[in-house]
Design a protein around this motif. Structure first.
Motif, mmCIF file in Angstrom:
data_model
loop_
_atom_site.group_PDB
_atom_site.id
_atom_site.type_symbol
_atom_site.label_atom_id
_atom_site.label_comp_id
_atom_site.label_asym_id
_atom_site.label_seq_id
_atom_site.Cartn_x
_atom_site.Cartn_y
_atom_site.Cartn_z
ATOM 1 N N PHE A 57 20.092 -63.916 16.235
ATOM 2 C CA PHE A 57 19.613 -63.743 14.866
ATOM 3 C C PHE A 57 18.586 -62.619 14.801
ATOM 4 C CE2 PHE A 57 16.902 -65.013 11.257
ATOM 5 C CZ PHE A 57 17.859 -65.033 10.266
ATOM 6 N N MET A 58 17.673 -62.569 15.746
ATOM 7 C CA MET A 58 16.662 -61.514 15.787
ATOM 8 C C MET A 58 17.300 -60.150 16.067
ATOM 9 S SD MET A 58 14.023 -63.009 14.861
ATOM 10 C CE MET A 58 12.947 -61.618 15.020
ATOM 11 N N GLU A 59 18.309 -60.109 16.915
ATOM 12 C CA GLU A 59 19.006 -58.851 17.186
ATOM 13 C C GLU A 59 19.736 -58.360 15.938
ATOM 14 O OE1 GLU A 59 21.511 -59.208 20.606
ATOM 15 O OE2 GLU A 59 19.799 -59.408 21.968
ATOM 16 N N LEU A 60 20.298 -59.275 15.183
ATOM 17 C CA LEU A 60 20.972 -58.899 13.946
ATOM 18 C C LEU A 60 19.972 -58.312 12.956
ATOM 19 C CD1 LEU A 60 23.528 -58.826 12.231
ATOM 20 C CD2 LEU A 60 22.919 -61.079 11.392
ATOM 21 N N VAL A 61 18.812 -58.927 12.866
ATOM 22 C CA VAL A 61 17.772 -58.405 11.979
ATOM 23 C C VAL A 61 17.402 -56.986 12.404
ATOM 24 C CG1 VAL A 61 15.357 -58.661 11.281
ATOM 25 C CG2 VAL A 61 16.859 -60.651 11.327
ATOM 26 N N ALA A 114 15.704 -55.273 4.627
ATOM 27 C CA ALA A 114 16.535 -55.945 5.635
ATOM 28 C C ALA A 114 16.458 -57.455 5.464
ATOM 29 C CB ALA A 114 16.090 -55.534 7.039
ATOM 30 N N LYS A 115 15.265 -57.967 5.199
ATOM 31 C CA LYS A 115 15.104 -59.414 4.990
ATOM 32 C C LYS A 115 15.902 -59.867 3.778
ATOM 33 C CE LYS A 115 10.526 -59.991 7.014
ATOM 34 N NZ LYS A 115 9.097 -60.272 6.720
ATOM 35 N N GLU A 116 15.837 -59.097 2.695
ATOM 36 C CA GLU A 116 16.576 -59.460 1.484
ATOM 37 C C GLU A 116 18.085 -59.497 1.744
ATOM 38 O OE1 GLU A 116 15.497 -56.717 -1.577
ATOM 39 O OE2 GLU A 116 13.395 -57.353 -1.583
ATOM 40 N N ILE A 117 18.589 -58.484 2.433
ATOM 41 C CA ILE A 117 20.024 -58.425 2.736
ATOM 42 C C ILE A 117 20.420 -59.603 3.607
ATOM 43 C CG2 ILE A 117 21.778 -57.128 4.001
ATOM 44 C CD1 ILE A 117 20.391 -54.569 3.009
ATOM 45 N N LEU A 118 19.610 -59.871 4.616
ATOM 46 C CA LEU A 118 19.911 -60.975 5.524
ATOM 47 C C LEU A 118 19.869 -62.314 4.805
ATOM 48 C CD1 LEU A 118 20.607 -61.452 8.430
ATOM 49 C CD2 LEU A 118 18.191 -61.619 8.946
ATOM 50 N N GLU A 119 18.874 -62.515 3.969
ATOM 51 C CA GLU A 119 18.771 -63.769 3.223
ATOM 52 C C GLU A 119 19.949 -63.944 2.270
ATOM 53 O OE1 GLU A 119 14.941 -63.671 1.399
ATOM 54 O OE2 GLU A 119 13.890 -64.020 3.294
ATOM 55 N N ILE A 167 22.974 -64.853 4.412
ATOM 56 C CA ILE A 167 22.901 -66.238 4.886
ATOM 57 C C ILE A 167 23.158 -67.204 3.738
ATOM 58 C CG2 ILE A 167 21.324 -67.997 5.781
ATOM 59 C CD1 ILE A 167 20.118 -65.794 7.541
ATOM 60 N N SER A 168 22.608 -66.896 2.553
ATOM 61 C CA SER A 168 22.826 -67.805 1.422
ATOM 62 C C SER A 168 24.293 -67.832 1.006
ATOM 63 C CB SER A 168 21.941 -67.411 0.242
ATOM 64 O OG SER A 168 22.337 -66.174 -0.281
ATOM 65 N N GLU A 169 25.006 -66.733 1.196
ATOM 66 C CA GLU A 169 26.421 -66.691 0.830
ATOM 67 C C GLU A 169 27.285 -67.527 1.765
ATOM 68 O OE1 GLU A 169 28.114 -62.799 0.316
ATOM 69 O OE2 GLU A 169 26.421 -62.146 -0.909
ATOM 70 N N ILE A 170 27.052 -67.409 3.068
ATOM 71 C CA ILE A 170 27.948 -68.098 4.008
ATOM 72 C C ILE A 170 27.299 -69.269 4.718
ATOM 73 C CG2 ILE A 170 29.378 -66.079 4.407
ATOM 74 C CD1 ILE A 170 27.920 -65.610 6.995
ATOM 75 N N GLY A 171 26.019 -69.501 4.515
ATOM 76 C CA GLY A 171 25.342 -70.630 5.145
ATOM 77 C C GLY A 171 24.827 -70.259 6.523
ATOM 78 N N LYS A 172 23.653 -70.785 6.858
ATOM 79 C CA LYS A 172 22.989 -70.399 8.111
ATOM 80 C C LYS A 172 23.792 -70.808 9.341
ATOM 81 C CE LYS A 172 18.628 -70.587 10.542
ATOM 82 N NZ LYS A 172 17.228 -70.969 10.533
ATOM 83 N N ASN A 173 24.260 -72.035 9.393
ATOM 84 C CA ASN A 173 24.982 -72.498 10.583
ATOM 85 C C ASN A 173 26.265 -71.712 10.802
ATOM 86 O OD1 ASN A 173 23.045 -74.384 11.165
ATOM 87 N ND2 ASN A 173 24.075 -76.019 10.040
ATOM 88 N N GLN A 174 27.002 -71.494 9.726
ATOM 89 C CA GLN A 174 28.249 -70.734 9.850
ATOM 90 C C GLN A 174 27.949 -69.294 10.249
ATOM 91 O OE1 GLN A 174 30.660 -70.644 6.348
ATOM 92 N NE2 GLN A 174 32.271 -69.423 7.309
#
Length: 135
Positions: free
Chosen positions: A118-122, A64-69, A72-79
């Protein structure tokens, strides 16, 4: 009777001696008639099962962490966080989540909400991976 016939007859006797019972009947018998020798083995098996479940849970968390990272790296954290906050189900919860805080700014509330979402998404990703692993 020669050796071959003797061995064949012994083999037939051993097969007749093996009791064929359903697993449930055997489990019930073990529960009703505890035996210390069996209990040691059962406890060992339970420890192995617990360890295996723990390793599986850790694997799901890492995945899950890998997918989330990667997301996030694809679209940027703020976006990414802003995209989450545009969803109606998250906007409805904003006043309820932080209503107990009296002296914080609106910006702080927004940041807290972003962290919560963010935590709920994780958690949701973790649940999806768990369901995917079970199927």
């Amino acid at each position: 009777m020669n050796n071959t016939e003797t061995i064949k007859r012994l083999s037939e006797l051993f097969e007749e001696a093996i009791i064929m019972l359903p697993d449930d009947d055997i489990a019930n018998y073990v529960k009703e008639n505890p035996n210390n020798d069996f209990n040691k083995h059962i406890m060992y098996i339970k420890r192995l099962n617990t360890k295996a479940k723990s390793e599986m849970q850790q694997s799901l968390t890492n995945k899950a962490k890998e997918i989330l990272e990667s997301l996030i790296s694809e679209i940027g954290k703020n976006q990414f966080v802003e995209t989450l906050l545009t969803q109606p189900k998250y906007q409805k919860l904003a006043p309820q989540l932080f209503s107990k805080f009296e002296n914080i700014s609106d910006k702080d509330k927004e940041e807290m909400l972003k962290d919560k979402r963010f935590m709920e998404l994780v958690r949701e990703l973790k649940e999806d991976l768990k369901n995917e692993g079970n199927s």
